[in-house]
Design a protein around this motif. Structure first.
Motif, short mmCIF file in Angstrom:
data_model
loop_
_atom_site.label_atom_id
_atom_site.label_comp_id
_atom_site.label_asym_id
_atom_site.label_seq_id
_atom_site.Cartn_x
_atom_site.Cartn_y
_atom_site.Cartn_z
N LYS A 64 -9.03 18.37 2.89
CA LYS A 64 -7.81 17.55 2.79
C LYS A 64 -7.92 16.27 3.62
N TYR A 65 -7.50 15.16 3.02
CA TYR A 65 -7.46 13.86 3.71
C TYR A 65 -6.09 13.23 3.46
N THR A 66 -5.53 12.57 4.46
CA THR A 66 -4.31 11.78 4.26
C THR A 66 -4.67 10.32 4.55
N ARG A 67 -4.40 9.45 3.57
CA ARG A 67 -4.80 8.05 3.71
C ARG A 67 -3.72 7.12 3.18
N LYS A 68 -3.49 6.04 3.91
CA LYS A 68 -2.71 4.94 3.35
C LYS A 68 -3.71 4.03 2.66
N ALA A 69 -3.42 3.61 1.44
CA ALA A 69 -4.42 2.85 0.69
C ALA A 69 -3.79 1.74 -0.14
N PHE A 70 -4.53 0.64 -0.23
CA PHE A 70 -4.17 -0.47 -1.11
C PHE A 70 -4.51 -0.07 -2.55
N ALA A 71 -5.62 0.65 -2.70
CA ALA A 71 -6.03 1.15 -4.02
C ALA A 71 -7.00 2.31 -3.81
N ILE A 72 -7.03 3.22 -4.79
CA ILE A 72 -8.03 4.28 -4.80
C ILE A 72 -8.73 4.22 -6.16
N SER A 73 -10.05 4.06 -6.12
CA SER A 73 -10.84 4.08 -7.35
C SER A 73 -11.73 5.31 -7.34
N ILE A 74 -11.79 5.98 -8.49
CA ILE A 74 -12.68 7.13 -8.63
C ILE A 74 -13.81 6.66 -9.54
N ALA A 75 -14.99 6.54 -8.95
CA ALA A 75 -16.10 5.88 -9.61
C ALA A 75 -17.14 6.87 -10.11
N ASN A 76 -17.42 6.79 -11.41
CA ASN A 76 -18.59 7.48 -11.97
C ASN A 76 -19.77 6.50 -11.92
N SER A 77 -19.49 5.24 -12.26
CA SER A 77 -20.52 4.20 -12.14
C SER A 77 -20.14 3.24 -11.00
N SER A 78 -20.88 2.17 -10.87
CA SER A 78 -20.82 1.38 -9.63
C SER A 78 -19.80 0.24 -9.61
N GLN A 79 -19.36 -0.22 -10.79
CA GLN A 79 -18.61 -1.48 -10.77
C GLN A 79 -17.46 -1.53 -11.76
N TYR A 80 -16.49 -2.42 -11.42
CA TYR A 80 -15.36 -2.69 -12.32
C TYR A 80 -15.83 -3.45 -13.55
N GLY A 81 -16.87 -4.26 -13.39
CA GLY A 81 -17.31 -5.21 -14.41
C GLY A 81 -17.44 -6.57 -13.75
N PRO A 86 0.83 -1.22 0.00
CA PRO A 86 0.00 0.00 0.00
C PRO A 86 0.86 1.26 0.00
N GLN A 87 0.27 2.37 -0.47
CA GLN A 87 0.99 3.65 -0.54
C GLN A 87 0.26 4.72 0.28
N LEU A 88 0.99 5.80 0.55
CA LEU A 88 0.41 6.94 1.26
C LEU A 88 -0.07 7.97 0.22
N TYR A 89 -1.28 8.48 0.40
CA TYR A 89 -1.87 9.45 -0.52
C TYR A 89 -2.37 10.66 0.26
N GLU A 90 -2.23 11.83 -0.37
CA GLU A 90 -2.88 13.03 0.15
C GLU A 90 -3.98 13.40 -0.85
N LEU A 91 -5.22 13.50 -0.35
CA LEU A 91 -6.36 13.79 -1.23
C LEU A 91 -6.98 15.13 -0.83
N ILE A 92 -7.30 15.94 -1.83
CA ILE A 92 -8.08 17.16 -1.59
C ILE A 92 -9.37 17.00 -2.39
N ILE A 93 -10.49 16.82 -1.67
CA ILE A 93 -11.78 16.56 -2.30
C ILE A 93 -12.69 17.75 -2.01
N ASP A 94 -13.03 18.50 -3.05
CA ASP A 94 -13.82 19.74 -2.90
C ASP A 94 -13.25 20.63 -1.80
N GLY A 95 -11.92 20.76 -1.79
CA GLY A 95 -11.25 21.67 -0.86
C GLY A 95 -10.93 21.09 0.50
#
Length: 293
Positions: free
Chosen positions: A184-201, A173-182
Motif C-alpha cells: 500500500k502507498y498513499t500519494r498526492k499526485a498531479f497525474a498517475i500514468s500506468i505504462a506498458n510502453s515508454s511514451q505518450y507519443g 493535484p489529488q490524493l490517491y491510495e495505491l495497492i501495487i502487488d499487495g
C-alpha cells in the motif's frame, strides 16, 4: 503456390487531423501481393474500428492492420488479443506512442515494409476495469486533458499543447491510495500514468525503461510541483530522464488498485472515459501477436 494471407486494413480517416483518402493507393503500391491479399475499410465513428475488427475475425482474416493513432490501435488490438489474431500497425495518429516505442516508422512506405517482412512477436497487454490498453492508461492531469481534447475542434499535437498550457495553471493535484502487488502507498499526485510502453507519443517519455514483454506495468506518479518547475518536468520527459528525476516516482507491478477522492476522467490509450473512484489494473503477459521490425 501457398495461399495468400488475408489482410484487412482498418483506416481511421481523421486520425492525426489529416485526410486519409490516399492511404489504400499507397498500401496497394508497396504491399507484397505475392504474400498478402489486401482489403480496406474506413472507420466512421468511435468504436467502429472495434466493430469491424470483430466482423473480420469472424470472416477469417488472419491479420488486421490498425491504420491510425493509439485509439484506433486500441480498438483493433482489444479484439485481436481475445481471438489470438495478428495485429499490424500503420502509425497515422498525432501521438503514435505505442508505434514509436515499438520502432514502427511513421513513414507509411517503411511501415508497410515491416508488414511485408512479417516478423511476429508477442507483447503484453493490460486491462483497466476490464478494458484493454496497450500503451498507457492514466488519471489526473493527462486524463483531464484527454477529456477536454476529445471535445475540442483542435486536432494534432498543437491543439493538445494549447489546451494543456491553459489547464496547467488551474489543475489541482489529488490524493490517491495505491495497492501495487499487495503493497500500500498513499500519494498526492498531479497525474498517475500506468505504462506498458515508454511514451505518450511525440517522444514524450513517462517511463523510458518500460518494456512490453516483461510482464510488468510501470506505475508513474508525477508529484505535485510549483509551476516554475514545469520546464524542468518537460525537459525530463523529452530527454527520457524520468527514472532519474525527483519529480516522478516509478513503481513496477502486475496487479494495481488505485482509490481516488471521487469519480472522474481516466484515459485508456489516450481515449477519455469517466470512471468511479476505484480503478483496478492488471497485466496480461504476452497476450497480443503483433508484426514488428
Amino acid at each position: 503456390m501457398q495461399n495468400k494471407i488475408n489482410i484487412l486494413f482498418i483506416i481511421n480517416p481523421i486520425s492525426g487531423g489529416k485526410q486519409k483518402g490516399q492511404v489504400p493507393t499507397i498500401i496497394d503500391r508497396y504491399l507484397d501481393k505475392e504474400r498478402f491479399s489486401p482489403n480496406f475499410l474506413f472507420s466512421e465513428h468511435v468504436g467502429h474500428a472495434k466493430e469491424m475488427a470483430e466482423e473480420a475475425v469472424n470472416k477469417n482474416f488472419d491479420v488486421i492492420v490498425a491504420a491510425g493513432g493509439d485509439g484506433t490501435i486500441n480498438e483493433v488490438a482489444s479484439v485481436l488479443a481475445r481471438h489470438n489474431k495478428i495485429l499490424g500497425i500503420l502509425p497515422l495518429g498525432s501521438g503514435n506512442g505505442l508505434a514509436s516505442h515499438l520502432k514502427i516508422s511513421k513513414n507509411i512506405k517503411d511501415a508497410i515494409e515491416i508488414i511485408n517482412k512479417f516478423k511476429i512477436v508477442q507483447i503484453d497487454s493490460a486491462t483497466l476495469n476490464g478494458k484493454f490498453f496497450f500503451n498507457l492508461a492514466g488519471m489526473g492531469f493527462d486524463a483531464h486533458l484527454s477529456a477536454l481534447f476529445s471535445n475540442s475542434k483542435k486536432r494534432g499535437f498543437n491543439g493538445y499543447f494549447q489546451i494543456g498550457i491553459k489547464q496547467v495553471f488551474t489543475y489541482k493535484p489529488q490524493l490517491y491510495e495505491l495497492i501495487i502487488d499487495g503493497v500500500k502507498y498513499t500519494r498526492k499526485a498531479f497525474a498517475i500514468s500506468i505504462a506498458n510502453s515508454s511514451q505518450y507519443g511525440n517522444n514524450v517519455f513517462i517511463s523510458p525503461l518500460a518494456s512490453v514483454t516483461d510482464g510488468l506495468l510501470d506505475v508513474c506518479i508525477i508529484k505535485p510541483f510549483p509551476l516554475l518547475k514545469l520546464p524542468v518536468l518537460s525537459y525530463v520527459m523529452l530527454r527520457a530522464k524520468a527514472e532519474e528525476s525527483s519529480m516522478i516516482e516509478i513503481i513496477k507491478g502486475k496487479s494495481i488498485i488505485i482509490k481516488r477522492e471521487s469519480e472522474g476522467p481516466v484515459h485508456i490509450d489516450g481515449e477519455p472515459l469517466l470512471l468511479g473512484d476505484t480503478i483496478e489494473v492488471n497485466i496480461n503477459p504476452l497476450s497480443l501477436k503483433i508484426i514488428l521490425p
